[in-house]
Structure formats: C-alpha cells, structure tokens
Design a protein around this motif. Structure first.
Motif, PDB file in Angstrom:
ATOM      1  N   PHE A  33       3.908   1.028  -5.855  1.00  0.00           N
ATOM      2  CA  PHE A  33       4.957   0.409  -5.035  1.00  0.00           C
ATOM      3  C   PHE A  33       4.542   0.261  -3.571  1.00  0.00           C
ATOM      4  CE2 PHE A  33       8.653   1.099  -2.262  1.00  0.00           C
ATOM      5  CZ  PHE A  33       9.359  -0.053  -2.548  1.00  0.00           C
ATOM      6  N   PHE A  34       3.966   1.326  -3.007  1.00  0.00           N
ATOM      7  CA  PHE A  34       3.636   1.292  -1.585  1.00  0.00           C
ATOM      8  C   PHE A  34       2.503   0.322  -1.278  1.00  0.00           C
ATOM      9  CE2 PHE A  34       5.626   5.513  -1.990  1.00  0.00           C
ATOM     10  CZ  PHE A  34       6.666   5.312  -1.097  1.00  0.00           C
ATOM     11  N   THR A  35       1.469   0.322  -2.098  1.00  0.00           N
ATOM     12  CA  THR A  35       0.365  -0.592  -1.821  1.00  0.00           C
ATOM     13  C   THR A  35       0.793  -2.036  -1.999  1.00  0.00           C
ATOM     14  OG1 THR A  35      -0.414  -0.340  -4.098  1.00  0.00           O
ATOM     15  CG2 THR A  35      -1.437   1.059  -2.420  1.00  0.00           C
ATOM     16  N   LEU A  36       1.640  -2.293  -2.987  1.00  0.00           N
ATOM     17  CA  LEU A  36       2.137  -3.655  -3.153  1.00  0.00           C
ATOM     18  C   LEU A  36       3.011  -4.074  -1.976  1.00  0.00           C
ATOM     19  CD1 LEU A  36       2.991  -3.734  -6.962  1.00  0.00           C
ATOM     20  CD2 LEU A  36       1.093  -4.848  -5.796  1.00  0.00           C
ATOM     21  N   MET A  37       3.808  -3.133  -1.472  1.00  0.00           N
ATOM     22  CA  MET A  37       4.696  -3.471  -0.363  1.00  0.00           C
ATOM     23  C   MET A  37       3.901  -3.759   0.907  1.00  0.00           C
ATOM     24  SD  MET A  37       7.713  -1.300   1.462  1.00  0.00           S
ATOM     25  CE  MET A  37       8.891  -1.463   0.159  1.00  0.00           C
ATOM     26  N   PHE A  38       2.873  -2.960   1.154  1.00  0.00           N
ATOM     27  CA  PHE A  38       2.119  -3.128   2.396  1.00  0.00           C
ATOM     28  C   PHE A  38       1.083  -4.245   2.333  1.00  0.00           C
ATOM     29  CE2 PHE A  38       3.504   1.336   3.118  1.00  0.00           C
ATOM     30  CZ  PHE A  38       4.269   1.071   4.236  1.00  0.00           C
ATOM     31  N   THR A  39       0.639  -4.637   1.170  1.00  0.00           N
ATOM     32  CA  THR A  39      -0.367  -5.698   1.092  1.00  0.00           C
ATOM     33  C   THR A  39       0.242  -7.044   0.738  1.00  0.00           C
ATOM     34  OG1 THR A  39      -0.828  -5.088  -1.197  1.00  0.00           O
ATOM     35  CG2 THR A  39      -2.246  -4.142   0.506  1.00  0.00           C
ATOM     36  N   ILE A  43       5.979  -6.232   4.003  1.00  0.00           N
ATOM     37  CA  ILE A  43       5.211  -5.788   5.164  1.00  0.00           C
ATOM     38  C   ILE A  43       3.738  -6.104   4.939  1.00  0.00           C
ATOM     39  CG2 ILE A  43       4.632  -3.841   6.620  1.00  0.00           C
ATOM     40  CD1 ILE A  43       7.171  -2.493   5.608  1.00  0.00           C
ATOM     41  N   SER A  44       3.265  -7.115   5.571  1.00  0.00           N
ATOM     42  CA  SER A  44       1.848  -7.434   5.515  1.00  0.00           C
ATOM     43  C   SER A  44       1.239  -7.085   6.868  1.00  0.00           C
ATOM     44  CB  SER A  44       1.646  -8.916   5.201  1.00  0.00           C
ATOM     45  OG  SER A  44       2.185  -9.699   6.239  1.00  0.00           O
ATOM     46  N   LYS A  45      -0.040  -7.261   6.994  1.00  0.00           N
ATOM     47  CA  LYS A  45      -0.689  -6.941   8.271  1.00  0.00           C
ATOM     48  C   LYS A  45      -0.137  -7.797   9.393  1.00  0.00           C
ATOM     49  CE  LYS A  45      -5.024  -5.400   6.280  1.00  0.00           C
ATOM     50  NZ  LYS A  45      -6.443  -5.629   6.131  1.00  0.00           N
ATOM     51  N   GLU A  46       0.091  -9.053   9.094  1.00  0.00           N
ATOM     52  CA  GLU A  46       0.607  -9.950  10.129  1.00  0.00           C
ATOM     53  C   GLU A  46       2.026  -9.566  10.523  1.00  0.00           C
ATOM     54  OE1 GLU A  46      -0.599 -11.220   7.124  1.00  0.00           O
ATOM     55  OE2 GLU A  46      -2.620 -11.545   7.926  1.00  0.00           O
ATOM     56  N   ALA A  47       2.846  -9.258   9.528  1.00  0.00           N
ATOM     57  CA  ALA A  47       4.233  -8.879   9.815  1.00  0.00           C
ATOM     58  C   ALA A  47       4.282  -7.557  10.568  1.00  0.00           C
ATOM     59  CB  ALA A  47       5.036  -8.785   8.522  1.00  0.00           C
ATOM     60  N   ALA A  48       3.388  -6.630  10.221  1.00  0.00           N
ATOM     61  CA  ALA A  48       3.366  -5.334  10.910  1.00  0.00           C
ATOM     62  C   ALA A  48       2.979  -5.505  12.371  1.00  0.00           C
ATOM     63  CB  ALA A  48       2.405  -4.387  10.202  1.00  0.00           C
TER      64      ALA A  48
END
Length: 136
Positions: A33-39, A43-48
């Motif tokens: 769940f967490f890796t899918l959410m962050f990648t 929440i992607s790198k651009e959004a972060a």
C-alpha cells in the motif's frame, strides 16, 4: 602485501578467472500500500515537492502550538505558586494582627510600661475650668 588466498589458489595450478563485475539490477520495491501510494498514487515525487511549503508551514504551526502549551503550563505553575504564597502571607497577616490586638489592650500596655516606671493612674482625670476673668 598480497592476497594469500589468491596466491595459494594460483600455486595449486588453478587457472585464474577474470573477475567480472556483477551487474546489479535495480532492486524492485515490494508492491504494498505505501509504495503504491508514494510512487503511483496520490503522493508522487512531484506532488510531494509541490506540497513541501505547506508541510513546512504545518510543522511551523505545530512547533508554535507546542511552545504555546509549554508557556501556558509555566504560567499556570507560576499562578499556583503565587496563590500559595498569598495564602501563606494572609495567614501571617492574620496572626500578626491578632498579636497586635492582644498587645494593644490596656492591661498589656500597662504591663509593658511598668518596667519603665510608668504607672496607670487610679484617679480619673480632672476637668480644668477657667472663668472669664481668672486668666487675664
């Protein structure tokens, strides 16, 4: 300084093989769940990176909130300390006032001034009456 293990193997007659660098493949992230959410998710790198100023602002507000709470607790401690001190001073005032009232009674004053040689008059004071022509 040479490698002893290498020397021993070459002495035994083994052929040295060339060391080929292993190609390390990029380790794949586990699919949870967490890796899918962050990648791939919200929440992607651009959004972060876009949300970074807001996150810093929220962290700043959190620090202000914590500091305000510490300040308020210190004020409450000081107020309690001053309240206890006021109660203690009030008790001291009441005891000193009672002692003063006791010492200012006529019998206590007479007892204290007796050591100085002063005595309380037994006769009441006399009224002096002056007639009109007597003083001239």
């Amino acid at each position: 300084m040479s490698n002893q293990f290498k020397n021993e193997t070459t002495e035994e007659g083994e052929v040295e093989r060339e060391v080929q660098p292993e190609i390390n493949e990029k380790a794949e992230l586990p699919r949870n769940f967490f890796t899918l959410m962050f990648t791939e998710g919200v929440i992607s790198k651009e959004a972060a990176t876009d949300m970074l100023p807001f996150i810093i602002f929220i962290a700043f507000l959190g620090m202000i909130y914590i500091g305000n709470r510490h300040f308020a607790e210190n004020n409450i401690r000081d107020i309690d300390k001053l309240g206890r001190e006021v109660k203690e001073l009030s008790w001291d005032y009441k005891t000193l006032k009672a002692d003063l009232m006791m010492k200012s009674t006529q019998t206590e004053v007479a007892r204290e001034v007796d050591t100085l040689g002063l005595k309380e008059p037994i006769e009441p004071p006399k009224k002096i009456v002056i007639t009109e022509g007597e003083f001239e």
